[in-house]
Design a protein around this motif. Structure first.
Motif, mmCIF file in Angstrom:
data_model
loop_
_atom_site.group_PDB
_atom_site.id
_atom_site.type_symbol
_atom_site.label_atom_id
_atom_site.label_comp_id
_atom_site.label_asym_id
_atom_site.label_seq_id
_atom_site.Cartn_x
_atom_site.Cartn_y
_atom_site.Cartn_z
ATOM 1 N N LEU A 99 -7.174 15.246 13.303
ATOM 2 C CA LEU A 99 -6.240 15.538 12.224
ATOM 3 C C LEU A 99 -6.956 16.119 11.012
ATOM 4 N N GLU A 100 -6.274 16.981 10.301
ATOM 5 C CA GLU A 100 -6.752 17.469 9.013
ATOM 6 C C GLU A 100 -5.868 16.855 7.937
ATOM 7 N N ILE A 101 -6.395 15.815 7.268
ATOM 8 C CA ILE A 101 -5.605 15.080 6.294
ATOM 9 C C ILE A 101 -6.562 14.432 5.296
ATOM 10 N N SER A 102 -6.137 14.342 4.044
ATOM 11 C CA SER A 102 -6.981 13.741 3.014
ATOM 12 C C SER A 102 -7.103 12.237 3.232
ATOM 13 N N ALA A 103 -8.084 11.630 2.574
ATOM 14 C CA ALA A 103 -8.306 10.190 2.725
ATOM 15 C C ALA A 103 -7.095 9.393 2.238
ATOM 16 N N LEU A 104 -6.565 9.736 1.054
ATOM 17 C CA LEU A 104 -5.411 9.011 0.536
ATOM 18 C C LEU A 104 -4.153 9.336 1.341
ATOM 19 N N GLY A 105 -4.044 10.572 1.826
ATOM 20 C CA GLY A 105 -2.921 10.914 2.697
ATOM 21 C C GLY A 105 -2.953 10.104 3.979
ATOM 22 N N LEU A 106 -4.142 9.944 4.544
ATOM 23 C CA LEU A 106 -4.285 9.145 5.758
ATOM 24 C C LEU A 106 -3.881 7.699 5.505
ATOM 25 N N GLN A 107 -4.302 7.129 4.383
ATOM 26 C CA GLN A 107 -3.923 5.758 4.065
ATOM 27 C C GLN A 107 -2.412 5.619 3.889
ATOM 28 N N ALA A 108 -1.792 6.623 3.261
ATOM 29 C CA ALA A 108 -0.344 6.566 3.038
ATOM 30 C C ALA A 108 0.413 6.624 4.360
ATOM 31 N N TRP A 109 0.034 7.544 5.252
ATOM 32 C CA TRP A 109 0.712 7.663 6.537
ATOM 33 C C TRP A 109 0.425 6.457 7.426
ATOM 34 N N ALA A 110 -0.770 5.912 7.308
ATOM 35 C CA ALA A 110 -1.094 4.697 8.066
ATOM 36 C C ALA A 110 -0.233 3.534 7.597
ATOM 37 N N ALA A 111 -0.031 3.425 6.285
ATOM 38 C CA ALA A 111 0.809 2.353 5.749
ATOM 39 C C ALA A 111 2.256 2.525 6.195
ATOM 40 N N LEU A 112 2.757 3.767 6.199
ATOM 41 C CA LEU A 112 4.124 4.026 6.648
ATOM 42 C C LEU A 112 4.305 3.623 8.101
ATOM 43 N N ALA A 113 3.381 4.029 8.956
ATOM 44 C CA ALA A 113 3.471 3.671 10.376
ATOM 45 C C ALA A 113 3.433 2.164 10.561
ATOM 46 N N VAL A 159 0.842 -1.201 0.000
ATOM 47 C CA VAL A 159 0.000 0.000 0.000
ATOM 48 C C VAL A 159 0.878 1.253 0.000
ATOM 49 N N LEU A 160 1.928 1.252 0.825
ATOM 50 C CA LEU A 160 2.835 2.399 0.905
ATOM 51 C C LEU A 160 3.513 2.652 -0.436
ATOM 52 N N ALA A 161 3.933 1.587 -1.118
ATOM 53 C CA ALA A 161 4.603 1.742 -2.407
ATOM 54 C C ALA A 161 3.689 2.419 -3.427
ATOM 55 N N VAL A 162 2.397 2.090 -3.386
ATOM 56 C CA VAL A 162 1.448 2.662 -4.334
ATOM 57 C C VAL A 162 1.083 4.103 -3.965
ATOM 58 N N LEU A 163 0.957 4.369 -2.667
ATOM 59 C CA LEU A 163 0.486 5.680 -2.209
ATOM 60 C C LEU A 163 1.617 6.597 -1.737
ATOM 61 N N LEU A 164 2.842 6.265 -2.069
ATOM 62 C CA LEU A 164 3.995 7.053 -1.611
ATOM 63 C C LEU A 164 3.867 8.549 -1.913
ATOM 64 N N PRO A 165 3.390 8.955 -3.093
ATOM 65 C CA PRO A 165 3.274 10.404 -3.371
ATOM 66 C C PRO A 165 2.334 11.135 -2.414
ATOM 67 N N PHE A 166 1.402 10.401 -1.789
ATOM 68 C CA PHE A 166 0.420 11.053 -0.929
ATOM 69 C C PHE A 166 0.921 11.289 0.487
ATOM 70 N N LEU A 167 2.199 10.969 0.730
ATOM 71 C CA LEU A 167 2.806 11.343 2.008
ATOM 72 C C LEU A 167 3.021 12.855 2.082
ATOM 73 N N ARG A 168 2.961 13.507 0.943
ATOM 74 C CA ARG A 168 3.053 14.972 0.898
ATOM 75 C C ARG A 168 1.708 15.570 0.505
ATOM 76 N N PRO A 169 1.381 16.703 1.068
ATOM 77 C CA PRO A 169 2.164 17.474 2.047
ATOM 78 C C PRO A 169 2.198 16.793 3.413
ATOM 79 N N VAL A 170 3.303 16.973 4.092
ATOM 80 C CA VAL A 170 3.452 16.383 5.427
ATOM 81 C C VAL A 170 2.465 17.064 6.368
ATOM 82 N N PRO A 171 1.600 16.288 7.039
ATOM 83 C CA PRO A 171 0.631 16.910 7.959
ATOM 84 C C PRO A 171 1.330 17.606 9.114
ATOM 85 N N GLU A 172 0.709 18.653 9.606
ATOM 86 C CA GLU A 172 1.295 19.418 10.707
ATOM 87 C C GLU A 172 1.533 18.520 11.925
#
Length: 300
Positions: free
Chosen positions: A169-183, A50-63
Motif C-alpha cells: 500500500l501507498e499510504i501515510s503513517a497517520l492515514g494507515l493508523q486511521a484506516w486501521a482504527a476504522l477497520a 483513535v478513530l475519533a482523533v484521526l478521523l481527518p486522516f481517512l482522506r485522501p481515500v487510498p486507491e
C-alpha cells in the motif's frame, strides 16, 4: 538522516517511546485481568478513540482502500484483541518475550509473499529467537499461562502478516493508523457484542481507572508514541532506530516485576536474552522487501 550516530535528544525520546509501549502492556493487563473488562470490548473502545482523533486522516481515500482496511485490521485491532485476550492469563513479561517472535515471523512471511532472500546470519537469528521464546515459555510462569501465550503468539502471527502485506500500500503513517482504527471498530464492536458479556458493570466498577487506561493506550501510545516514532524514522537511519526498540521488552520485564508481580526466573531471563539476541541479528542484516522499523513493532 544521520547514518552514523543518534543524538542524545533523539535517543532519550526513543527511550520514552519504548517505555510508553512497555507500560501499555502493563496497563492492558490491569484492564483485562484486574478490572475484568472484556478484551474485545477494550480493543474496540481503544480503536474507536483513535478513530475519533484521526478521523481527518481517512482522506485522501487510498486507491486500495479494501486492502487498507484488511491489512490495517491485522496490525491494529486484530492483533491487539488477541494480545488482550492472552493477557487475561499471561504475564506482561512472558508476553513481551513471545511477542518478539513477530520479527522472525515477519521475515518468514516476506520470504513466502515478497521473495525475500535470507542468508545464514539472519537464518541463525530467526532460529535463535524461536529457541529463546521456547525457553521462556517452558519456564514455570510460562507453563502456568500457556493458554494465554497461545493468544499472544497468534497476535504476533497476525501482526507480522499485516506488516508484510502493508508493503503493498501507498499510504501515510497517520492515514494507515486511521484506516486501521476504522477497520478495527467495524469488526470488533459487533464481535464484542456477540461474544462477550456486558462490559458496563466492569467499567462502572472502576470508571476512572478504566478511562485513564483507555486514554493512555489510545492517545498517548497509539497516536502520540507512534507518531513520534515515525518522525524519528524520517530524521534518522532505521538501522539506528530499529535495534534500540529492543528496549521495549526490557522495560516490560522490569515493569512486570515491579507493578504486576511477574515471576522472573532464570528460564524466562535466559529465553528473553536469546530471543532479543536473535532479533538483534535479524535487525542488523539488510532487507530488500520490508522496513526494519516494523520488525519489532508489528502493532499500531
Amino acid at each position: 538522516m544521520t547514518p552514523d550516530r543518534l543524538p542524545a535528544r533523539s535517543f532519550a525520546l526513543l527511550a520514552i517511546i519504548c517505555f510508553a509501549w512497555s507500560l501499555n502492556v502493563i496497563v492492558s493487563k490491569i484492564v483485562v485481568d484486574q478490572l475484568q473488562v472484556p478484551p474485545l470490548f477494550y480493543a474496540a473502545a481503544r480503536s474507536l478513540l483513535v478513530l475519533a482523533v484521526l478521523l481527518p486522516f481517512l482522506r485522501p481515500v487510498p486507491e486500495k482502500w479494501g486492502q487498507a482496511l484488511l491489512f490495517g485490521l491485522a496490525i491494529s485491532g486484530g492483533s491487539f484483541a488477541l494480545l488482550f485476550v492472552g493477557l487475561r492469563e499471561a504475564s506482561p513479561s512472558s508476553a513481551a518475550i513471545v511477542s518478539l517472535s513477530g520479527a522472525p515471523l515477519t521475515v518468514l512471511f516476506a520470504i513466502a509473499l515478497l521473495g525475500e532472500k535470507v542468508g545464514w546470519r539472519r537464518a541463525m537469528g530467526i532460529l535463535l529467537t524461536f529457541i529463546g521464546v521456547v525457553v521462556a515459555v517452558a519456564s514455570p510462569s510460562g507453563w502456568q499461562s500457556s493458554t494465554g501465550l497461545l493468544f499472544i503468539g497468534a497476535s504476533a502471527i497476525v501482526g507480522a502478516l499485516g506488516t508484510v502485506l502493508i508493503k503493498r500500500l501507498e499510504i501515510s503513517a497517520l492515514g494507515l493508523q486511521a484506516w486501521a482504527a476504522l477497520a478495527s471498530v467495524l469488526v470488533l464492536v459487533p464481535l464484542s457484542a456477540a461474544l462477550e458479556a456486558d462490559p458496563l458493570p466492569a467499567v462502572a466498577a472502576a470508571p476512572l481507572a478504566f478511562f485513564a487506561c483507555l486514554l493512555f493506550s489510545a492517545l498517548v501510545v497509539s497516536v502520540g508514541a507512534h507518531t513520534l516514532y515515525f518522525r524519528l524514522l524520517q530524521r534518522h537511519d532505521a538501522n539506528l532506530i530499529a535495534p534500540l526498540t529492543l528496549m521495549t521488552p526490557l522495560w516490560t520485564i522490569a515493569l512486570g516485576a515491579a507493578i504486576t508481580g511477574d515471576t522472573i526466573g532464570p528460564a524466562l531471563l535466559t529465553g528473553g536474552a536469546l530471543a532479543i539476541a536473535g532479533v538483534l541479528v535479524i535487525l542488523l542484516r539488510p532487507s530488500r522487501t520490508f522496513a526494519k522499523a516494523m520488525l519489532v513493532r508489528t502493532r499500531l
